[in-house]
Design an enzyme around this catalytic site. Structure first.
Site, PDB file in Angstrom:
ATOM      1  CD  GLN A 283      -3.036  -0.910   0.106  1.00 22.52           C
ATOM      2  OE1 GLN A 283      -3.214   0.174  -0.455  1.00 22.52           O
ATOM      3  NE2 GLN A 283      -3.731  -1.989  -0.233  1.00 22.52           N
TER       4      GLN A 283
ATOM      5  CB  THR B 153       7.487 -18.802 -18.421  1.00 25.62           C
ATOM      6  OG1 THR B 153       7.916 -20.112 -18.770  1.00 25.62           O
ATOM      7  CG2 THR B 153       7.743 -17.843 -19.572  1.00 25.62           C
TER       8      THR B 153
ATOM      9  CB  CYS C 271      -7.481  -8.547   1.205  1.00 21.40           C
ATOM     10  SG  CYS C 271      -6.604  -7.397   0.172  1.00 21.40           S
TER      11      CYS C 271
HETATM   12  N1  PLP Z   1      -0.349  -6.688   1.334  1.00 20.53           N
HETATM   13  C1  PLP Z   1      -1.185  -5.645   1.474  1.00 20.53           C
HETATM   14  C2  PLP Z   1      -0.902  -4.593   2.497  1.00 20.53           C
HETATM   15  C3  PLP Z   1      -2.312  -5.543   0.638  1.00 20.53           C
HETATM   16  O1  PLP Z   1      -3.142  -4.502   0.790  1.00 20.53           O
HETATM   17  C4  PLP Z   1      -2.552  -6.561  -0.325  1.00 20.53           C
HETATM   18  C5  PLP Z   1      -3.763  -6.528  -1.158  1.00 20.53           C
HETATM   19  O2  PLP Z   1      -4.724  -5.882  -0.866  1.00 20.53           O
HETATM   20  C6  PLP Z   1      -1.624  -7.605  -0.430  1.00 20.53           C
HETATM   21  C7  PLP Z   1      -0.541  -7.646   0.417  1.00 20.53           C
HETATM   22  C8  PLP Z   1      -1.800  -8.693  -1.441  1.00 20.53           C
HETATM   23  O3  PLP Z   1      -1.421  -8.248  -2.717  1.00 20.53           O
HETATM   24  P1  PLP Z   1      -1.915  -9.026  -4.039  1.00 20.53           P
HETATM   25  O4  PLP Z   1      -3.361  -8.711  -4.191  1.00 20.53           O
HETATM   26  O5  PLP Z   1      -1.075  -8.443  -5.129  1.00 20.53           O
HETATM   27  O6  PLP Z   1      -1.643 -10.470  -3.811  1.00 20.53           O
END
Ligand code: PLP
Length: 383
Positions: A177, A235, A323
């Site tokens: 972030q 790859t 997430c």
């Molecule tokens: N770390 C943080 C602080 C995030 O906000 C996120 C996704 O929201 C991730 C890791 C995971 O990233 P990715 O979606 O590229 O796997």
């Protein structure tokens, strides 16, 4: 639509797509092939690596391209912990992204690691001295995020990294972030590993990078053809790497001005929300926060209901962490900050982008005040 969920993901920038396009079409080679198609792809990959390294202030060989933030965090934590014979102790925080929490959990369950989770204060701030006190002679790794994805609080990474290094431990930070908003120079930060993700920055989903300090051993988590110097087989996503490099450079070039401008818009927005939306409470640190993050609780509502009502009014935001979307659990970040579960369920996050305008935010305040008043039964004070 007014899109205020840029911390969940962002659209691919046109300039980024244009840089990627040739590697998705005519120049589609596999960088491991020895013919001309492969050579062209290998050159593009090398240039992308050089450019990412330029922004991170590291050597090109210290950049590993991955599929995104989750993989970068997994490789940094599991890969470094398993390759470091020093001990089986990790120090982390309760507000990390699941990619970090679950990687530490995996090491605890499958490899007998002990994980010390240091607390945060009511603003979501980690106390560096508490991290210092948690360090032990067998501490292998410290993992503390640069900035939180839900409440935007920015952590004292330099100080924590200094303490970890002085104690002989490795320091990883999740900068997913922070990228695009905060300085990423790894030497200044003093970190050994730093994770970034393309889709938070205007590059596509499915590309990310991990800085791994030279000389640091890492146990690969993907096994195969030995690409990325054996640290990440498979790859390479050449077009994605080119896109990530372009997006990162564009964000870095704009950062001094855009971070300031967006932080001013954010502050005006926060001020109006607190003044005009009934019962609104800011979550996260008032000052030490990402320029694009404005997150709140609206007592008497549910964050999910506010999100859906705003969507009907043409405004896109997030309730807690995207997430963890789909789960009814209160945010682990807000609970770690000492908030009770009921209030944590009322959390709503707005995350701005470089192209967010004052008019969009003004319209959001008006809609939000009306929405929260309707959902909570509090009278609206919005003008
Ligand atoms: N770390 C943080 C602080 C995030 O906000 C996120 C996704 O929201 C991730 C890791 C995971 O990233 P990715 O979606 O590229 O796997």
């Amino acid at each position: 639509m007014i899109y205020l969920d840029n911390a969940a993901t962002s659209p691919v920038r046109r300039a980024v797509l244009e840089r990627m396009w040739p590697y998705l079409t005519e120049e589609f080679g596999n960088p491991s092939s020895s013919h001309e198609y492969g050579r062209q792809a290998a050159i593009a990959l090398k240039q992308a690596r050089d450019r990412v390294a330029g922004v991170l202030g590291c050597r090109a060989a210290e950049v590993v391209f991955t599929s995104g933030g989750t993989e970068s965090d997994n490789l940094a934590i599991i890969g470094v912990a398993l390759a470091t014979p020093r001990g089986r102790h990790i120090v982390t925080t309760p507000i990390e992204h699941e990619a970090v929490i679950e990687s530490c959990g995996y090491l605890a369950r499958q490899h007998g690691f002990e994980v010390t989770v240091v607390g945060v204060d009511a603003d979501g701030l980690v106390d560096a001295d508490e991290v210092g006190r948690a360090l032990r002679p067998d501490t292998t790794l410290v993992s503390v995020m640069y900035a939180n994805n839900e409440v935007g609080t920015v952590q004292p990474i330099r100080r924590i990294a200094q303490l970890a290094t002085d104690a002989g431990a490795r320091m990883h930070t999740d900068a997913v972030q922070a990228a695009g908003w905060l300085p990423l120079d790894v030497a200044t930060l003093g970190v050994d590993a730093l994770a970034i993700s393309g889709h938070k920055l205007g590059a596509p989903k499915g590309i990310g990078a991990l800085y791994l300090r030279r000389g640091m051993s890492v146990e690969a988590t993907l096994h195969g053809g030995g690409q990325e110097r054996g640290r990440r087989s498979g790859t390479e996503n050449v077009a994605g790497a080119v896109g990530l490099a372009e997006a990162l450079e564009l964000a870095e070039a704009a950062r001094p001005r855009s971070a300031q401008r967006i932080a001013e818009l954010r502050d005006a927005f926060i001020g109006r929300v607190l003044a005009e939306v009934p019962g609104a409470r800011l979550t996260g640190h008032r000052r030490l926060r990402l320029p694009a993050n404005a997150s709140f609780c609206f007592p008497g509502t549910s964050g999910e209901a506010v999100l859906l009502d705003l969507e009907r009014r043409g405004i896109i935001c997030s309730s807690g962490s995207a997430c963890a979307a789909g789960s009814d659990e209160p945010s682990h970040v807000l609970v770690a900050m000492g908030m009770d579960a009921e209030l944590a369920q009322t959390a709503v996050r707005f995350t701005l982008s470089e192209s967010t305008t004052a008019d969009e935010l003004a319209a959001t305040v008006t809609a939000l005040a009306d929405s929260v008043a309707g959902l909570s039964g509090h009278p609206s004070t919005a003008s």
